[in-house]
Design a protein around this motif. Sequence first.
Motif, mmCIF file in Angstrom:
data_model
loop_
_atom_site.group_PDB
_atom_site.id
_atom_site.type_symbol
_atom_site.label_atom_id
_atom_site.label_comp_id
_atom_site.label_asym_id
_atom_site.label_seq_id
_atom_site.Cartn_x
_atom_site.Cartn_y
_atom_site.Cartn_z
ATOM 1 N N MET A 81 0.835 -1.198 0.000
ATOM 2 C CA MET A 81 0.000 0.000 0.000
ATOM 3 C C MET A 81 0.873 1.252 0.000
ATOM 4 S SD MET A 81 -3.176 -0.851 2.575
ATOM 5 C CE MET A 81 -2.185 -1.273 4.005
ATOM 6 N N LYS A 82 0.231 2.350 -0.271
ATOM 7 C CA LYS A 82 0.880 3.658 -0.161
ATOM 8 C C LYS A 82 0.358 4.311 1.113
ATOM 9 C CE LYS A 82 1.740 7.960 -2.723
ATOM 10 N NZ LYS A 82 1.428 8.708 -3.976
ATOM 11 N N ILE A 83 1.273 4.583 2.046
ATOM 12 C CA ILE A 83 0.895 5.027 3.390
ATOM 13 C C ILE A 83 1.408 6.432 3.642
ATOM 14 C CG2 ILE A 83 0.967 4.472 5.838
ATOM 15 C CD1 ILE A 83 -0.227 2.239 4.119
ATOM 16 N N LEU A 84 0.550 7.305 4.148
ATOM 17 C CA LEU A 84 0.988 8.600 4.657
ATOM 18 C C LEU A 84 1.329 8.429 6.127
ATOM 19 C CD1 LEU A 84 1.428 11.657 4.586
ATOM 20 C CD2 LEU A 84 -1.030 11.950 5.021
ATOM 21 N N LEU A 85 2.586 8.716 6.473
ATOM 22 C CA LEU A 85 3.057 8.585 7.854
ATOM 23 C C LEU A 85 3.363 9.967 8.414
ATOM 24 C CD1 LEU A 85 4.053 6.909 10.279
ATOM 25 C CD2 LEU A 85 6.269 6.711 9.132
ATOM 26 N N LEU A 86 2.681 10.331 9.482
ATOM 27 C CA LEU A 86 2.900 11.612 10.157
ATOM 28 C C LEU A 86 3.633 11.375 11.468
ATOM 29 C CD1 LEU A 86 -0.639 13.198 9.617
ATOM 30 C CD2 LEU A 86 1.398 13.453 8.178
ATOM 31 N N GLY A 87 4.484 12.334 11.856
ATOM 32 C CA GLY A 87 5.268 12.176 13.072
ATOM 33 C C GLY A 87 6.407 11.196 12.871
ATOM 34 N N THR A 88 7.103 11.318 11.753
ATOM 35 C CA THR A 88 8.076 10.302 11.328
ATOM 36 C C THR A 88 9.402 10.394 12.050
ATOM 37 O OG1 THR A 88 7.078 10.549 9.136
ATOM 38 C CG2 THR A 88 9.060 9.205 9.283
ATOM 39 N N THR A 89 9.817 11.573 12.485
ATOM 40 C CA THR A 89 11.204 11.760 12.917
ATOM 41 C C THR A 89 11.459 11.444 14.390
ATOM 42 O OG1 THR A 89 10.797 14.135 13.301
ATOM 43 C CG2 THR A 89 11.655 13.486 11.141
ATOM 44 N N GLY A 90 10.445 11.037 15.131
ATOM 45 C CA GLY A 90 10.643 10.660 16.522
ATOM 46 C C GLY A 90 10.989 9.194 16.680
ATOM 47 N N LEU A 91 11.101 8.764 17.912
ATOM 48 C CA LEU A 91 11.421 7.372 18.224
ATOM 49 C C LEU A 91 10.423 6.412 17.582
ATOM 50 C CD1 LEU A 91 12.690 5.016 19.872
ATOM 51 C CD2 LEU A 91 11.271 5.759 21.804
ATOM 52 N N LEU A 92 9.140 6.606 17.828
ATOM 53 C CA LEU A 92 8.131 5.707 17.288
ATOM 54 C C LEU A 92 8.027 5.839 15.778
ATOM 55 C CD1 LEU A 92 5.927 3.614 17.746
ATOM 56 C CD2 LEU A 92 4.317 5.498 18.119
ATOM 57 N N THR A 111 -2.657 12.576 -1.133
ATOM 58 C CA THR A 111 -3.117 12.267 -2.481
ATOM 59 C C THR A 111 -2.590 10.903 -2.937
ATOM 60 O OG1 THR A 111 -3.131 14.628 -3.044
ATOM 61 C CG2 THR A 111 -3.144 13.053 -4.880
ATOM 62 N N GLY A 112 -3.497 10.021 -3.322
ATOM 63 C CA GLY A 112 -3.112 8.704 -3.810
ATOM 64 C C GLY A 112 -2.785 7.694 -2.726
ATOM 65 N N CYS A 113 -2.932 8.066 -1.454
ATOM 66 C CA CYS A 113 -2.596 7.145 -0.366
ATOM 67 C C CYS A 113 -3.775 6.219 -0.052
ATOM 68 C CB CYS A 113 -2.196 7.922 0.891
ATOM 69 S SG CYS A 113 -0.590 8.736 0.751
ATOM 70 N N ASP A 114 -3.430 5.028 0.424
ATOM 71 C CA ASP A 114 -4.437 4.041 0.803
ATOM 72 C C ASP A 114 -4.781 4.100 2.282
ATOM 73 O OD1 ASP A 114 -4.471 2.576 -1.825
ATOM 74 O OD2 ASP A 114 -2.373 2.264 -1.287
ATOM 75 N N ALA A 115 -3.877 4.644 3.085
ATOM 76 C CA ALA A 115 -4.087 4.668 4.540
ATOM 77 C C ALA A 115 -3.194 5.736 5.149
ATOM 78 C CB ALA A 115 -3.778 3.300 5.151
ATOM 79 N N ILE A 116 -3.512 6.096 6.402
ATOM 80 C CA ILE A 116 -2.739 7.083 7.160
ATOM 81 C C ILE A 116 -2.347 6.475 8.491
ATOM 82 C CG2 ILE A 116 -2.748 9.373 8.237
ATOM 83 C CD1 ILE A 116 -4.925 10.188 6.217
ATOM 84 N N ILE A 117 -1.087 6.675 8.872
ATOM 85 C CA ILE A 117 -0.635 6.348 10.225
ATOM 86 C C ILE A 117 -0.185 7.655 10.872
ATOM 87 C CG2 ILE A 117 1.073 5.151 11.640
ATOM 88 C CD1 ILE A 117 1.183 2.969 9.560
ATOM 89 N N ASN A 118 -0.771 7.971 12.019
ATOM 90 C CA ASN A 118 -0.428 9.212 12.711
ATOM 91 C C ASN A 118 0.351 8.924 13.985
ATOM 92 O OD1 ASN A 118 -0.314 11.863 13.647
ATOM 93 N ND2 ASN A 118 -2.287 11.685 14.675
ATOM 94 N N CYS A 119 1.639 9.252 13.963
ATOM 95 C CA CYS A 119 2.494 9.130 15.154
ATOM 96 C C CYS A 119 2.847 10.499 15.728
ATOM 97 C CB CYS A 119 3.783 8.373 14.816
ATOM 98 S SG CYS A 119 3.538 6.664 14.321
ATOM 99 N N ALA A 120 2.232 11.558 15.207
ATOM 100 C CA ALA A 120 2.571 12.908 15.645
ATOM 101 C C ALA A 120 1.989 13.183 17.027
ATOM 102 C CB ALA A 120 2.049 13.939 14.647
ATOM 103 N N GLY A 121 2.716 13.959 17.801
ATOM 104 C CA GLY A 121 2.224 14.339 19.119
ATOM 105 C C GLY A 121 3.137 15.347 19.777
#
Length: 323
Positions: free
Chosen positions: A1-12, A61-71
């Motif tokens: 899949m094509k995933i949008l990942l937010l909060g990428t630069t932290g530990l998790l 745009t064009g993503c199948d899912a979102i993972i949110n690790c931002a906080g």
Amino acid sequence: MKILLLGTTGLLGHNVLKQLLFDGHEVVVLLRNPKKLLIEDDRIKVLKGQLDLESIRMAATGCDAIINCAGVTDMSLLSLEDYLPVNAGLAGILVEVMKYHGIKTLVHTSTANTIGFGTREKLSDESCPMQHPFDKSYYAVSKLQGESILTKTAERCPDWHIVIVNPGFMIGAYDVRPSSGALLLAGFRKPVMAATHGGKSFVAASDAARAIVNALCKGRNGERYLLTGSNMSLREFYALEADTMGYRQAFVALPNWLVAIAGMLGNVLRMCRIKTQLSTRNVRQLMVTEHYDNSKAVRELDMPQTPIRVAISDFFGWWGNNK
């Protein structure tokens, strides 16, 4: 899949990115500072932007899912309003983006502290409401508001797949700031370590990341999952760290009255608009020992259960090569 990942630069976030690539996914990351990304791969599309509606809508745009690790986790911030835009407001933005693009899958990261912490005799599970003193924590309260937005959305959209994960105290590689790794560094090779009587539910960051990626296809819409691990007092944790890293250490438990005084002194500083992690609302959390039950995540998300000794070694192995 094509995933949008937010909060990428932290530990998790880094650990989730690693697991996504391992599974063969294409990943879009949205960063204010792309230089903070530590993993390079041709399957990563890096976009520069903020966590606002327009930027996220474009990135999705064009993503199948979102993972949110931002906080926002900085415990020195002075008001609840400092946490709300990311920890709560972002959840609403993600719902709007999903509607706009027709995306139906979201894995959202909250915190274990929105759930009651239980006792050694009776572990807490996802059904337990938040307990004091975390109901006074700006971080936990803001995260709970974000959860509420998403659980209500899941009720309205039964054909969506919204999974909320509630990690405990994560340890592992890619802890760049460091965040939780600061706890390990505080006691590393010190002949005497002083800390509170409290404790955490420690979990390998790689295990939490694996469960999050699994949640793209596993888990149930609108459900919460505790991504926790070994429930230990700080005394037990520092003894394990010393044994793992090969040194001897004496532990001194700080009396609660002394910790409370430190919190009150922090209150005075914060009244003067001076940022400090010391405050009554923060130090009370350090005097709590958390006892969580992770069996739901193990059962439904196939979360691994790596020994915390291994997670400690992973942190120091990575930190020693990247500090």
